[in-house]
Design a protein around this motif. Structure first.
Motif, mmCIF file in Angstrom:
data_model
loop_
_atom_site.group_PDB
_atom_site.id
_atom_site.type_symbol
_atom_site.label_atom_id
_atom_site.label_comp_id
_atom_site.label_asym_id
_atom_site.label_seq_id
_atom_site.Cartn_x
_atom_site.Cartn_y
_atom_site.Cartn_z
ATOM 1 N N LYS A 1 17.655 72.629 52.175
ATOM 2 C CA LYS A 1 18.742 73.489 52.808
ATOM 3 C C LYS A 1 19.771 74.008 52.191
ATOM 4 O O LYS A 1 20.510 74.928 52.567
ATOM 5 N N LYS A 2 19.817 73.788 50.818
ATOM 6 C CA LYS A 2 20.851 73.925 50.006
ATOM 7 C C LYS A 2 20.131 75.237 48.983
ATOM 8 O O LYS A 2 19.093 75.466 48.754
ATOM 9 N N ALA A 3 20.855 75.738 48.162
ATOM 10 C CA ALA A 3 20.469 76.726 47.014
ATOM 11 C C ALA A 3 19.703 76.016 46.276
ATOM 12 O O ALA A 3 20.120 74.988 45.577
ATOM 13 N N PRO A 4 18.680 76.438 45.830
ATOM 14 C CA PRO A 4 17.740 75.737 44.948
ATOM 15 C C PRO A 4 18.379 75.615 43.514
ATOM 16 O O PRO A 4 19.010 76.375 42.863
ATOM 17 N N HIS A 5 18.191 74.334 43.136
ATOM 18 C CA HIS A 5 18.545 73.969 41.847
ATOM 19 C C HIS A 5 17.691 73.126 41.086
ATOM 20 O O HIS A 5 17.356 71.907 41.719
ATOM 21 N N ARG A 6 17.328 73.421 40.096
ATOM 22 C CA ARG A 6 16.073 72.442 39.254
ATOM 23 C C ARG A 6 17.149 71.305 38.776
ATOM 24 O O ARG A 6 18.358 71.300 38.310
ATOM 25 N N LYS A 7 16.180 69.948 38.782
ATOM 26 C CA LYS A 7 16.855 68.758 38.293
ATOM 27 C C LYS A 7 16.779 68.647 36.882
ATOM 28 O O LYS A 7 16.233 69.585 36.229
ATOM 29 N N CYS A 8 17.476 67.833 36.264
ATOM 30 C CA CYS A 8 17.538 67.460 34.978
ATOM 31 C C CYS A 8 16.799 66.121 34.627
ATOM 32 O O CYS A 8 16.794 65.279 35.516
ATOM 33 N N CYS A 9 16.722 66.076 33.261
ATOM 34 C CA CYS A 9 15.952 64.800 32.857
ATOM 35 C C CYS A 9 16.649 64.332 31.622
ATOM 36 O O CYS A 9 16.919 65.219 30.853
ATOM 37 N N GLU A 10 16.276 62.800 31.140
ATOM 38 C CA GLU A 10 16.872 62.497 29.957
ATOM 39 C C GLU A 10 15.913 61.620 29.705
ATOM 40 O O GLU A 10 15.177 60.890 30.344
ATOM 41 N N ILE A 11 15.824 61.625 28.219
ATOM 42 C CA ILE A 11 14.827 60.461 27.280
ATOM 43 C C ILE A 11 15.501 59.277 27.438
ATOM 44 O O ILE A 11 16.561 59.126 27.025
ATOM 45 N N MET A 12 15.164 58.005 27.819
ATOM 46 C CA MET A 12 15.794 56.797 28.051
ATOM 47 C C MET A 12 15.451 55.945 26.739
ATOM 48 O O MET A 12 14.742 56.190 25.682
ATOM 49 N N ASP A 13 16.294 54.932 26.663
ATOM 50 C CA ASP A 13 16.093 53.852 25.460
ATOM 51 C C ASP A 13 16.429 54.728 24.053
ATOM 52 O O ASP A 13 15.761 54.399 23.062
ATOM 53 N N ARG A 14 17.467 55.376 24.091
ATOM 54 C CA ARG A 14 17.571 56.257 22.948
ATOM 55 C C ARG A 14 16.537 56.875 22.119
ATOM 56 O O ARG A 14 16.167 57.198 20.900
ATOM 57 N N GLY A 15 15.614 57.193 23.288
ATOM 58 C CA GLY A 15 14.136 57.886 22.680
ATOM 59 C C GLY A 15 13.329 57.108 21.748
ATOM 60 O O GLY A 15 12.420 57.545 21.053
ATOM 61 N N SER A 16 13.441 55.718 22.025
ATOM 62 C CA SER A 16 12.572 54.767 21.376
ATOM 63 C C SER A 16 11.067 54.924 21.940
ATOM 64 O O SER A 16 10.983 54.956 23.053
ATOM 65 N N ILE A 17 10.028 54.587 21.206
ATOM 66 C CA ILE A 17 8.688 54.718 21.562
ATOM 67 C C ILE A 17 8.312 53.402 21.429
ATOM 68 O O ILE A 17 8.074 52.770 20.141
ATOM 69 N N LYS A 18 7.906 52.384 22.460
ATOM 70 C CA LYS A 18 7.420 51.223 22.327
ATOM 71 C C LYS A 18 5.951 50.971 22.732
ATOM 72 O O LYS A 18 5.980 51.174 24.040
#
Length: 498
Positions: free
Chosen positions: A462-479
């Motif tokens: 119902k509000k003006a459209p606005h794309r969400k943001c995202c961030e890579i977690m764990d400082r970008g570590s790949i486990k």
């Protein structure tokens, strides 16, 4: 005494009448003048009191009493009801035939919720065989439509009259009539979110046009294509039903039912309100590029599911649709919503189409390019490379010029049920082709990507459209081959910048 003075009447003698007639005669003495004023004042007060009492009684009554309008019916009462629009206010009219029903009913059973979804499947005849039964979806047989003129498609006449026959049912509490085909699938929570933003007391004609320009040129750019769904508000339907049969004869040369409806609504003077999210899907081939870069709008409908390749690779089209519906049921408003984030340390660009796919580019790619759909499909009629009603970018056959693609494996609610975890696995093409460059090799060490998010509030639409943001977690570590990403609201002054 004169004859007049002696004459009797039912009101008294003539002298008494004369005396009464002199009630306000101008007096000769001052005392009589005062008496006259007093009597006149009393009379004015009496008359004023009577008038005020009558006016007050009428005005009070007018607040709750409305004279009957002979042009209205009991069905019109639903238009004035207050409160937000919900699924019970929508009446679906789905055009179908006993011939196509066995193949297409499974799709309808996935989105139709018994005892919640209202409406009917409108058939061309009574189903006789068990495979022609409509299951949990109620049906009706269309009235005789063979009396109308037609040039190329007689069934289009029948389907165009669904709005008329649905209206004539006189069901209470209907705000919107939504028409579609038996191979149209609706995401009803999102449909409610969309229609709730419009005033159902006004005349609205809502839908979307075709993705293929050749189809819009052939029919019309300002027409709601029926496979993607047509939404008509109650007041517009009330006017439309009065002229639609005449329109069917006037526009008998038209091919489709949606084009006939469009012509009739134009005679009323109501334009199309184009709404992103209604998908005719007039495309051939692989729909991946379009679905991976969905517009910033709720996913409302999909059409032609059995006319192109499965949405998910290595699955049947029916299983693909079930996979999409599982994600949709967890977070309806977020399904297919796209967001972007960057791993600046590795110089990776990441695009997420929630509930469907995720792409990693081993380079920094601008948002303007990420949001543009890959052209993995062709036009509907001529199987050409375009044009389309939106911009596309080529999908190279060279794996070193494409992103590394991940597809949804599963999605689940968090323990609090306020959020979700969606898990995406790296896709390996059947031909096994992959880029052997070092930068691509680093990306392909990521086997799974786990995306967390808070469920999206439907009120956001119902509000003006606005794309969400995202961030890579764990400082970008790949486990163990896993990467974690979180989708969230964008912070103040935050931009998605390369």
């Amino acid at each position: 005494m004169s004859q007049m003075s002696q004459t009797k009447s039912r009101f008294g003698t003539s002298q008494e009448l004369l005396k009464a007639s002199n009630f306000f005669a101008f007096p000769e003495k001052p005392a009589d003048l005062i008496s006259l004023f007093m009597r006149a004042g009393l009379l004015v007060c009496l008359v004023s009191s009577i008038i005020l009492a009558l006016y007050s009684a009428f005005f009070t009554r007018s607040q709750w009493f409305v004279p009957p309008d002979l042009n209205r019916t009991s069905r019109d009462v639903s238009v004035g009801e207050s409160g937000p629009t919900n699924i019970s206010h929508i009446l679906f009219g789905i055009g179908a035939s006993v011939k196509t029903l066995p193949k297409r009913r499974p799709y309808m059973e996935q989105w139709w919720v018994p005892n919640a979804t209202r409406g009917y499947l409108w058939l061309d005849e009574e189903p006789k065989e068990e495979k022609q039964k409509t299951g949990p979806i109620p049906y009706r047989v269309s009235e005789d439509w063979t009396r109308f003129r037609y040039l190329s498609s007689q069934s289009a006449v029948r389907i165009a009259r669904i709005v008329l026959e649905s209206f004539k049912l006189g069901l209470p509490n209907v705000r919107w009539f939504v028409m579609g085909d038996d191979d149209s699938v609706f995401f009803t929570d999102n449909l409610v979110s969309v229609l709730a933003t419009y005033d159902h007391n006004q005349m609205y004609y809502i839908g979307g046009n075709s993705e293929s320009v050749e189809q819009d040129v052939l029919h019309s750019y300002d027409m709601a294509f029926g496979g993607g769904g047509i939404a008509v508000s109650y007041p517009l339907a009330a006017k439309l039903v009065n002229i639609i049969d005449g329109c069917l004869d006037r526009y008998y040369r038209f091919y489709g039912s949606d084009q006939r409806i469009w012509a009739c609504i134009n005679e009323i003077g109501v334009p199309l309100t184009q709404q992103d999210g209604f998908h005719q899907l007039d495309i051939r081939g692989d729909p991946y590029g379009l679905l991976a870069a969905h517009p910033l709008a709720p996913l409302v409908s999909l059409h032609h599911l059995d006319q192109f390749e499965p949405i998910f690779p290595n699955q049947t089209q029916m299983d693909s649709f079930k996979s999409l519906m599982k994600a949709y049921r967890v977070d309806p408003s977020r399904i297919l919503q796209q967001c972007f984030c960057y791993d600046r340390k590795r110089k990776w660009s990441i695009s997420i189409s929630w509930g469907y796919t995720l792409q990693i580019y081993p380079s920094m790619v601008p948002v303007l390019e990420l949001q543009r759909p890959f052209q993995t499909f062709k036009t509907w009629r001529s199987w050409s490379n375009g044009p389309f009603t939106f911009n596309t970018r080529p999908m190279s056959s060279n794996p070193c010029q494409r992103p590394v693609i991940y597809f949804l494996d599963r999605v689940e609610e968090t323990s609090t049920k306020s959020g979700s975890l969606s898990i995406y696995k790296r896709f390996v093409a059947k031909d096994g082709k992959q880029c052997n460059r070092e930068d691509y090799g680093r990306v392909m060490t990521v086997q799974r990507i786990i995306v967390s998010s808070i469920k999206m509030d439907p009120a956001n639409w119902k509000k003006a459209p606005h794309r969400k943001c995202c961030e890579i977690m764990d400082r970008g570590s790949i486990k163990n081959g896993d990467m974690r990403i979180r989708i969230r609201n964008c912070r103040a002054k935050e931009t998605i910048t390369v």
